[in-house]
Write a protein that holds these residues in place. Structure first.
Motif: not given
Ligand code: ARG
Length: 586
Positions: A283-294
């Protein structure tokens, strides 16, 4: 095994053919056939077709009437209103079609032409916790969907996504470690579900009290969570004991519910632990999910909190912990990638709808769900008490499912005893279970799942009205007639003229397969319940208007016995799909 086209589909085909020959340039047209009070069926599709072809609808309808020579199938066809067709089928066609159904084990119900694989997530209680009425709904609705789908030829994989993971286990495990004999079983005997749950309750209360009062225990409990997540063997072994003890309890409740739950299908939240890290990475690699406040988050334009700020789906918390969403996303990957699902069906409380909306959307963005796989939440409403408020005991506690089921069985025993004529005490006891559990299931299944419903035992075991007992009595009454028939045997006589009540019952029996296809496609077991209630009602009318054993001729006796028998077979098949027994005598 021979599938039998319904009268509706045969008529539909006839009208479609006639339309095609009347207006060949318009291409295939849908006659839009529905059941009607005026005739057996009404075709309403001519209007749209006439409009498209710039023809006069009544004239087009008249041409169609001429093209359909009435004959074996159709007794009467006439133009009505602005260009509808009213169609009445012949008595012969009804009995011949029903005879073909009766000759088939599946009552002529066809298998789906293109069956898919549905993974159904239902009956998912939580470890070390009492089951409540919400778990009842999921189990009852889910089990009915499993049966309906399988009967129509779908491949079904059951998944009981039990809540068996999370930080609450730190406290329980630590307590058990410090009080090692708390879950010991007597060497001789088996533990009942009731005992297992009371053990778990005791442990839960004791560990909670310690957790709230003893800072050092709290610290040890928190450290235990870390050990659990790290898969430390001793910690895992203790965790497993909670799972096993809980399963003893779950299975006892499912058993009481007359439900077959298989151990390999119990794949709880913990079953996806190995996938969580990878799910997050994808999810993170594809940009679907992003880090927000950790935290690892997925955002949606249309999901906002009361303050107007977007509410994200949190896949990984800032402390590194994984939650409910990460598990569900991993489960989707497993169910699509490994189980090859074409439909994911979740029988879960409507209060979790936002969670599933976000989970499904995330999975779509990640490409795990696509046009070839659909995900559906069969969301069900809340169970309310008689007073219309969420179901609680007088003391305000959640009602224990087991108590509720026992009470239903008690009430049912009273009803059965009152009516019982030639039943022994043992038979009354056995029937009480079938009637009581059936009543609870039927009450749940007879309103559309999305709606809240009132848990009213008096109403549920009532002999009149839309209850399972009414259906069970209708079935038992038919069996008693068939027993009394002596030498007379059910046999179809297509040459006989039918009374209106016979026609109405016959047409409805013929509708069984079409109805099942609809209930399966719409994930709507309540449609089957409504259908069966209608069968029983039409049977009641038939029975009061048409003498069976005292009919005028031996042929008519046989033909009516035939209708009785097919009614009984349709009822018992339909009820069994809903998970409800039909005793032969009541
Ligand atoms: N265990 C949950 C509960 O008791 C229901 C699980 C629903 N299924 C899922 N895949 N999240 O509320």
């Amino acid at each position: 095994m021979a599938s039998v086209p319904s009268l509706a589909s045969s008529v539909d085909q006839r009208v479609a053919d006639a339309l095609a020959s009347a207006l060949p340039e318009a291409g295939a047209a849908d006659p839009l056939l529905r059941r009607s009070d005026r005739a057996d069926f009404q075709a309403n599709g001519i209007l749209a077709l006439a409009k498209k072809a710039k023809a006069n609808p009544r004239e087009l309808a008249a041409t169609v009437v001429d093209a359909i020579a009435s004959g074996d199938l159709i007794r009467e066809i006439e133009v009505s209103g602005p260009g509808f067709l009213n169609i009445t089928v012949s008595d012969r066609a009804i009995i011949e079609t029903l005879a073909a159904r009766a000759a088939d084990d599946r009552l002529g119900v066809p298998l789906a032409e293109h069956p898919g694989t549905t993974v159904i997530d239902y009956a998912q209680p939580n470890v070390a916790k009492e089951m409540h009425v919400g778990h009842l709904r999921s189990a009852v609705i889910g089990a009915a969907m499993v049966e309906i789908l399988e009967f129509t030829g779908e491949k079904v994989v059951r998944r009981h996504h039990i809540g068996d993971w999370g930080t609450q286990f730190g406290m329980l495990i630590q307590y058990l470690l410090e009080h090692p004999h708390e879950l010991d079983h007597k060497a001789d005997g088996e533990v009942s579900g009731e005992e297992a749950m009371s053990n778990l309750n005791r442990l839960y209360k004791a560990s909670r009290a310690l957790f709230d009062s003893d800072e050092e225990f709290k610290t040890r409990a928190r450290a235990r969570v870390v050990d659990l997540q790290a898969g430390e063997p001793e910690t895992l072994a203790l965790w497993q004991r909670f799972v096993d003890e809980s399963k003893i309890y779950f299975y006892s409740v499912f058993d009481k519910l007359d439900m077959d739950i298989q151990d390999p299908d119990v794949v709880g939240e913990s079953g996806y632990n190995d996938m969580l890290v990878e799910t997050c990475k994808l999810l993170e690699d594809s940009g679907v999910a992003v880090r927000s406040n950790g935290a690892l988050c997925v955002f949606f334009d249309d999901v906002k909190g009361p303050d107007g700020n977007p509410t994200p789906l949190i896949v990984q918390k800032s402390d590194g912990g994984f939650g409910y969403a990460a598990t569900d996303l991993s489960a989707i990957r497993d169910r699509v990638g490994n189980l090859h699902a074409t439909t994911l069906l979740y029988v879960v409380d409507a209060r979790q709808s936002l969670h599933f909306k976000m989970v499904f959307e995330t999975a779509r963005r990640a490409g795990w769900l696509n046009d070839g796989v659909k995900a559906v939440q069969l969301a069900f409403g809340t169970v309310l008490g008689k007073d219309g408020k969420p179901f609680k005991t007088r003391e305000g506690e959640t009602v224990r499912l087991v108590d509720l089921l026992d009470e239903a069985i008690d009430r049912a025993a009273a009803v059965v005893r009152e009516k019982a004529q030639d039943l022994s005490e043992a038979e009354i006891g056995e029937r009480a279970v079938q009637v009581g559990i059936g009543a609870v299931k039927y009450a749940d299944l007879s309103t559309s799942a999305a709606r809240d419903y009132k848990f009213d035992l008096d109403q549920m075991v009532s002999l009149t009205g839309d209850t399972s007992v009414y259906l069970q009595y209708a079935y038992a009454r038919i069996q008693s007639i068939l027993r009394k028939a002596g030498d007379a045997r059910p046999a179809a006589h297509p040459e006989l003229a039918l009374a209106p009540a016979e026609r109405a019952l016959g047409l409805h029996l013929d509708h069984f397969g079409d109805l099942l296809a609809e209930a399966a496609a719409d994930h709507a077991p309540h449609k089957l319940a409504a259908y069966l209630y209608q069968v029983a009602s039409l049977y009641t009318t038939f029975y009061s208007e048409c003498p069976v054993l005292k009919a005028e001729t031996p042929e008519q006796v046989a033909n009516r016995l035939f209708l009785c028998d097919l009614t009984a077979r349709t009822l018992t098949k339909g009820m069994s799909l809903l998970g409800i027994r039909t005793p032969e005598k009541l």
